[in-house]
Every structure is written in structure tokens, then in C-alpha cells.
Design a protein around this motif. Structure first.
Motif, mmCIF file in Angstrom:
data_model
loop_
_atom_site.group_PDB
_atom_site.id
_atom_site.type_symbol
_atom_site.label_atom_id
_atom_site.label_comp_id
_atom_site.label_asym_id
_atom_site.label_seq_id
_atom_site.Cartn_x
_atom_site.Cartn_y
_atom_site.Cartn_z
ATOM 1 N N ASP A 196 38.712 37.801 45.802
ATOM 2 C CA ASP A 196 38.405 38.276 47.042
ATOM 3 C C ASP A 196 39.313 38.116 48.082
ATOM 4 O OD1 ASP A 196 37.746 35.723 48.329
ATOM 5 O OD2 ASP A 196 36.773 35.556 46.339
ATOM 6 N N ASP B 224 32.484 49.669 50.255
ATOM 7 C CA ASP B 224 32.215 48.571 49.017
ATOM 8 C C ASP B 224 31.807 49.941 48.057
ATOM 9 O OD1 ASP B 224 31.449 47.565 46.944
ATOM 10 O OD2 ASP B 224 28.785 46.707 47.782
ATOM 11 N N THR B 225 33.122 50.006 47.241
ATOM 12 C CA THR B 225 32.928 51.013 45.887
ATOM 13 C C THR B 225 31.847 50.837 45.041
ATOM 14 O OG1 THR B 225 34.813 49.932 44.844
ATOM 15 C CG2 THR B 225 35.313 51.737 46.865
ATOM 16 N N SER B 226 31.617 49.650 45.177
ATOM 17 C CA SER B 226 30.284 49.179 43.480
ATOM 18 C C SER B 226 29.176 49.503 44.074
ATOM 19 C CB SER B 226 30.035 47.701 43.335
ATOM 20 O OG SER B 226 30.098 46.936 44.398
ATOM 21 N N ASP B 227 28.739 49.885 44.970
ATOM 22 C CA ASP B 227 27.642 50.504 45.387
ATOM 23 C C ASP B 227 27.087 51.510 45.209
ATOM 24 O OD1 ASP B 227 25.553 51.850 47.094
ATOM 25 O OD2 ASP B 227 26.078 51.291 48.848
ATOM 26 N N ASN C 50 36.436 50.172 55.521
ATOM 27 C CA ASN C 50 35.936 48.873 54.250
ATOM 28 C C ASN C 50 34.693 49.524 53.783
ATOM 29 O OD1 ASN C 50 34.690 46.387 53.713
ATOM 30 N ND2 ASN C 50 34.319 46.048 55.336
ATOM 31 N N SER D 228 36.264 45.605 44.886
ATOM 32 C CA SER D 228 35.999 46.635 45.033
ATOM 33 C C SER D 228 36.139 47.228 46.053
ATOM 34 C CB SER D 228 34.690 46.643 44.115
ATOM 35 O OG SER D 228 34.926 46.426 42.632
ATOM 36 N N SER D 229 36.337 46.443 46.857
ATOM 37 C CA SER D 229 36.544 47.093 48.234
ATOM 38 C C SER D 229 37.969 47.866 48.726
ATOM 39 C CB SER D 229 36.730 46.257 49.591
ATOM 40 O OG SER D 229 35.602 45.118 49.603
ATOM 41 N N TYR E 44 36.290 40.086 51.864
ATOM 42 C CA TYR E 44 36.331 42.020 51.345
ATOM 43 C C TYR E 44 36.415 40.791 50.111
ATOM 44 C CZ TYR E 44 38.160 42.915 55.719
ATOM 45 O OH TYR E 44 38.617 43.300 57.252
ATOM 46 N N PRO E 45 34.615 41.382 48.922
ATOM 47 C CA PRO E 45 34.690 40.555 48.004
ATOM 48 C C PRO E 45 36.048 42.463 46.566
ATOM 49 C CG PRO E 45 33.033 42.796 48.591
ATOM 50 C CD PRO E 45 34.403 41.809 49.616
#
Length: 230
Positions: free
Chosen positions: A79, A127-130, A125, A90-91, A87-88
């Protein structure tokens, strides 16, 4: 004072008319005391352009380049923060101006300096994990996560749920790929995680991915400068 990139002295992969493959990016000399490793994939001095895989240790800083304007980042793991927003892993991030990016606990980043198209002021920004933001891809078994589109440029993640093959749509300004997980293959070779590929139009090929392959995929962004093809 923010850290500067100091270890890169020679230009790297400057000819955009050639297919370029970096299967196992080598760590260069640390770019500064705040970064463990800086694997430079492409570097052009004028006009300035750099693409790197950068590992930041605990409390490390993203290297700064004085001439860099647009900053594109994919947080592969760990992160980071700019002091205001965290920003975690996968951001996906885009900043028209440089940000002071730090990592409290360490992270690994795919970073592109100074590669925004003219007039592109889009900040992202994502979140690609969504899972709700992923869509059916070009063929059954592949899903896509759009990240950014501007003029000729298109950026996305591609995920293979099942092993299958597809041929990207031809773009007059090439394609760029980073293998994040799984295995990618074409008629020439096999590409493992961390492999970086840059293809001009003449070298576009069918891509075969194993189950759970994840790619960063960018097209339509090769620089239109004849001096870069020398």
C-alpha cells in the motif's frame, strides 16, 4: 527534499519500431536511499519518458524526476499514500502532476513517468478489486476492467477466468503488456508474472492465457516522434 532518480545513465528500449520483451526485469542499482529496487523497462532522456517496476521499503518514497509531469501507477501489492489518501494494493492511479508517494509498510509499483497525451488532465483512483466494475471481455473466458481512455489511448486490465485465446484489435500506435499473474503465451514464447512486452503494430499476435492470468494492457500511446525510432 524529495528523492531523485540517480541510477539511470543510459537510455533503455528507445526504438518503438521494435518488439521489446523483458521476461525477468533486473533490479538496477537502487535509485535512491528510499527505494529498494528500480527495474527500468524503458527510459528516454529527451523528451523524458520512463517506465519502471519499483519496490519501496517501509517508509520509502517514490523516486522523483524533476521533468516528470503525468504520473501513472498500478499498485501491484502493498500500500502507499500521498499523505492525504491511502492507496491499497490493486489501486490504479493517474496524476497529471507529480505526487509525493510514500509507503508506510512497503509496496511494489508499476510506474510510468511523463506519458500523458497532450491535454489529458484525467485523474484516477480506481479500486480494481471491485468485482462490480469488471465486464465481459472480447471472448468468453476473459473479463476486462477499463481504467482510462483518452483520444487514441486505452488502458485496461484483462483477466482470464478460463484458458483461452484472443487477438487484440489492431491499433496504429502499438500495445504494451505487463503480466501480473498467471501465464501468457504466443507463438514465440511463454511470459511469466513480471514479464513486460512492448509491441509495434507489425508484431501484434494472438495471445493465449492460462486460467487466472491477469494483465495490464495499454494501447494507442506510442510516441509520435521519428527520433525515437532511430
Amino acid at each position: 527534499m524529495e528523492p531523485l532518480i540517480t541510477s539511470v545513465t543510459s537510455e533503455i528500449n528507445t526504438n518503438f519500431n521494435l518488439n521489446v520483451v523483458v521476461n525477468e526485469p533486473a533490479d538496477t542499482t537502487p535509485c535512491n536511499a528510499s527505494a529498494d529496487a528500480n527495474s527500468v523497462l524503458e527510459y528516454i532522456r529527451e523528451p523524458f519518458r520512463m517506465t519502471s517496476l519499483i519496490t519501496l521499503p517501509q517508509n520509502g518514497h517514490l523516486p522523483r524526476q524533476p521533468r516528470a509531469q503525468g504520473l501513472e501507477i498500478l499498485v501491484i501489492d502493498g500500500d502507499c499514500t500521498d499523505g492525504n489518501t491511502d492507496y491499497p494494493g490493486s489501486s490504479y492511479l493517474r496524476f497529471p502532476q507529480f505526487r509525493d508517494i510514500r509507503s508506510r509498510n512497503g509496496c511494489r509499483l508499476f510506474v510510468k513517468y511523463n506519458q500523458f497525451l497532450p491535454d489529458d488532465e484525467g485523474e484516477r483512483n480506481i479500486d480494481t478489486s471491485d468485482p462490480d466494475k469488471w465486464f465481459p471481455g472480447p471472448v468468453d473466458g476473459i473479463s476486462i476492467r477499463p481504467l482510462h481512455v483518452f483520444k487514441t489511448e486505452s488502458i485496461m486490465l484483462l483477466h482470464w477466468k478460463n484458458a483461452c485465446e484472443f487477438r487484440p484489435k489492431l491499433d496504429p500506435q502499438g500495445e504494451e503488456i505487463l503480466v501480473l499473474t498467471g501465464l501468457l503465451q504466443n507463438k514465440d514464447q511463454l511470459y511469466k508474472p513480471n514479464s513486460w512486452i512492448r509491441n509495434p503494430v507489425e508484431d501484434w499476435l494472438d495471445w493465449h492465457g492460462s486460467s487466472n492470468t491477469l494483465l495490464y494492457y495499454k494501447s494507442g500511446h506510442f510516441p509520435d516522434h521519428t527520433d525515437l525510432a532511430m
